[in-house]
Every structure is written in structure tokens, then in C-alpha cells.
Design a protein around this motif. Sequence first.
Motif, short mmCIF file in Angstrom:
data_model
loop_
_atom_site.label_atom_id
_atom_site.label_comp_id
_atom_site.label_asym_id
_atom_site.label_seq_id
_atom_site.Cartn_x
_atom_site.Cartn_y
_atom_site.Cartn_z
N MET A 1 0.85 -1.11 0.08
CA MET A 1 0.01 -0.35 0.20
C MET A 1 0.74 1.37 -0.11
SD MET A 1 -3.08 -0.93 2.67
CE MET A 1 -4.47 -0.19 1.52
N GLN A 2 0.25 2.18 -0.40
CA GLN A 2 0.92 3.59 -0.22
C GLN A 2 0.49 4.34 0.78
OE1 GLN A 2 -0.05 4.94 -4.52
NE2 GLN A 2 1.85 4.19 -5.35
N LYS A 3 1.41 5.23 1.26
CA LYS A 3 1.11 5.95 2.65
C LYS A 3 0.76 7.52 2.03
CE LYS A 3 2.72 6.40 7.38
NZ LYS A 3 3.97 6.12 8.27
N HIS A 4 -0.15 8.10 2.62
CA HIS A 4 -0.56 9.23 2.23
C HIS A 4 -0.90 10.18 3.64
CE1 HIS A 4 -1.31 8.50 -2.19
NE2 HIS A 4 -1.42 7.36 -1.58
N HIS A 5 -0.66 11.48 3.36
CA HIS A 5 -0.96 12.29 4.52
C HIS A 5 -1.86 13.58 4.14
CE1 HIS A 5 2.68 10.89 7.07
NE2 HIS A 5 2.97 10.56 5.60
N PHE A 6 -2.50 13.87 4.80
CA PHE A 6 -3.42 15.29 4.82
C PHE A 6 -3.70 15.92 6.07
CE2 PHE A 6 -7.76 17.31 4.69
CZ PHE A 6 -7.66 17.80 3.60
N ASN A 7 -3.18 17.13 6.00
CA ASN A 7 -3.10 17.68 7.46
C ASN A 7 -2.33 16.65 8.53
OD1 ASN A 7 -4.21 20.00 6.38
ND2 ASN A 7 -6.24 19.33 7.02
N GLN A 8 -3.00 16.44 9.49
CA GLN A 8 -2.23 15.53 10.42
C GLN A 8 -2.65 14.10 10.09
OE1 GLN A 8 0.12 16.51 12.49
NE2 GLN A 8 -0.32 18.40 11.45
N ILE A 9 -3.50 13.73 9.17
CA ILE A 9 -4.26 12.39 8.78
C ILE A 9 -3.34 11.64 7.98
CG2 ILE A 9 -5.94 11.44 7.40
CD1 ILE A 9 -8.10 13.37 8.37
N VAL A 10 -3.17 10.15 8.37
CA VAL A 10 -2.17 9.41 7.53
C VAL A 10 -3.37 8.40 7.08
CG1 VAL A 10 -0.47 7.74 7.77
CG2 VAL A 10 -0.19 9.78 9.10
N TYR A 11 -3.14 8.08 5.95
CA TYR A 11 -4.11 7.13 5.44
C TYR A 11 -3.14 6.39 4.40
CZ TYR A 11 -5.29 10.13 1.34
OH TYR A 11 -5.19 11.10 0.27
N TYR A 12 -3.81 5.03 3.87
CA TYR A 12 -3.10 4.27 2.92
C TYR A 12 -4.06 3.83 1.68
CZ TYR A 12 0.40 3.04 6.23
OH TYR A 12 1.50 3.19 7.20
N GLN A 13 -3.63 3.92 0.62
CA GLN A 13 -4.22 3.30 -0.57
C GLN A 13 -3.36 2.23 -1.35
OE1 GLN A 13 -4.26 6.94 -2.77
NE2 GLN A 13 -6.18 7.33 -2.21
N PHE A 14 -4.45 1.26 -1.75
CA PHE A 14 -3.93 -0.01 -2.48
C PHE A 14 -3.35 0.67 -3.82
CE2 PHE A 14 -7.15 -1.71 -0.08
CZ PHE A 14 -6.48 -2.79 0.48
N GLU A 15 -2.12 0.11 -4.39
CA GLU A 15 -1.48 0.62 -5.66
C GLU A 15 -2.69 0.21 -6.53
OE1 GLU A 15 0.25 -0.70 -3.49
OE2 GLU A 15 2.36 0.19 -3.01
N THR A 16 -3.27 -0.93 -6.63
CA THR A 16 -4.09 -1.46 -7.84
C THR A 16 -5.16 -0.49 -8.01
OG1 THR A 16 -5.01 -3.09 -6.55
CG2 THR A 16 -3.33 -3.79 -8.11
N LEU A 17 -5.87 -0.35 -6.77
CA LEU A 17 -6.85 0.58 -7.01
C LEU A 17 -6.67 2.14 -7.18
CD1 LEU A 17 -9.01 -0.52 -4.10
CD2 LEU A 17 -9.31 -1.08 -6.34
N THR A 18 -5.42 2.57 -6.94
CA THR A 18 -5.15 3.96 -6.98
C THR A 18 -4.85 4.16 -8.64
OG1 THR A 18 -4.04 4.07 -4.96
CG2 THR A 18 -3.30 5.64 -6.57
N ALA A 19 -4.49 3.30 -9.21
CA ALA A 19 -4.15 3.22 -10.59
C ALA A 19 -5.47 3.34 -11.48
CB ALA A 19 -3.33 1.98 -11.23
N GLN A 20 -6.56 2.89 -10.84
CA GLN A 20 -7.81 3.06 -11.41
C GLN A 20 -8.47 4.68 -11.55
OE1 GLN A 20 -9.48 0.50 -13.12
NE2 GLN A 20 -7.50 -0.53 -12.68
#
Length: 265
Positions: free
Chosen positions: A1-20
Amino acid sequence: MQKHHFNQIVYYQFETLTAQQGILHGVFTRKGGVSEGVFDSLNVGSTVGDDQDRVIANRQRMAEALSVDEADTRTTWQVHGADVVRALPGDRPGGPPPKADGIITNVKELPLVMRFADCVPIFLYDPSKNAIGLAHAGWRGTVAGAGIAVVTAMMKVYGSQPENIIAGVGPSIGPCCYEVGPEVIHAITETFGNVNDLIHAPNGNGVRSHLDLWAANERALRGVGIQHIEVARMCTSCNTHEFYSHRREQGKTGRFGVLISLGGE
Ligand SMILES: [Zn+2]
């Protein structure tokens, strides 16, 4: 998974779904919210004893991180079964959401949300029919076939073909930590037959066997024809600095949110 930040929030996304192109999604962590103590801090569970105003504020933050409107989100009252509900447009009904462990839609900008602390979040996206689904599968849901039930509902309601569906098996308690007793081993064996790859012998000083919910759900999804599956392989119990873990934190903890939505761009 890929890690992302938004303000203080940390979240993850699947590579395969992000590519969609057609979807937004995220597996949130406990980071970046307003809750305190054992709920520190992005708790989106309203039935765990946290302050309701903080839960609402956290849900707003989660939606904001993915640029969706919290008022449009749809969810279920998760009960460790395999019922599936369909999210439809129109005003979000008041009162408690329907009891179900799967939710589907083909409506844009109707984000599907569920809450987790060790159970497995299963994301499903069919780009050819523009349909999405979300499932909640702990051991009971895995035995009941929660992930399969969502795939079946997508096939029936939207005409999805399993080979077109992209699946993501998200962070949950891993085989490293998930000790289970004989009743769970029995139920898993009844469901899956050969469980050599699903049940592992005790490790370290432990005496109980370990269940691999990731492998069980991957096998279940492959069994109904899903070919594209990304497994996060992230253990909530090993990573309580980022995730809530019901088992590791002995029930005194919050719930992190997961969200998937069609369109919006
Ligand atoms: Zn672990």
C-alpha cells in the motif's frame, strides 16, 4: 500500500486501486483526529464509548481528506454476518444504518464507509460496470462469506463478472498475532476444508494456533473467480501506533475508517 498524508491525517491506498481512474479510496489510520485517551485520535466508531461530537468531527476529517461530502456517505451496522445492502441516492436515512457486513453501489459520489479494529476490510471495484463494494470480515464474517456475498451481489445487481473485479484486502490482525481457539479452527476447517495454509502452529511462547485471515479471504475471493487481488499484509496488532487493534488493546480502543467512492473528479 502507499502511505498518504492530509494535514495530520495518515491514510493508505492500494496501488492497484489508485491506478484506476474511476474511484477514490482510503484506509485511514488512528492519526490526525480529535479523540483522546484510548481513542487517540481519528476514531470513527460511535459505539465504543468515545465522545460523539469527536466521532462526528473525525468522520468529517476523514471525508475531507478524500474530498467527499460526509453527508453523502453510506455505511452499515456491522454485525459479523454476510448480508449485503445496496446504497442508493437520496437523503441519507436517519437512525441507525441497516445491519449488514457488505455494501455496494454504482452511484457516483456516494462514498461507502466501514469501521475496523482487527477485522478485514475488503474493497471491490468493477471498472467495466462502474460498481463498488465493501465488506467487513473478521473470523465470523470470513466463515459466513462476507467478501463472497459482496461479489455475488455485484454480479446479481450490476452484472459484474468476477474476472473484471479488482479486490483489495486491507490491514487487519495478521497471522503473526491472531491466536484462535478450537471453535474458530473448527469453523474455518468446516468452511475451507484444507487449512494447512490458513492455520499455523503456535509461535514463540504461545500455545494457541494462529489464523491467517488474509489468506482465507484471498482464497475465498479466488474461489468465486476474482483474479486481481492486492493484499495489504499490514497487521493492526503489530502496528497500534497507526491502527486500532481490538485484540492487542483488549477491547479498549477505537475504530479506523475505510472509504471507497465512485467518481468525484
Ligand atoms: Zn501482527
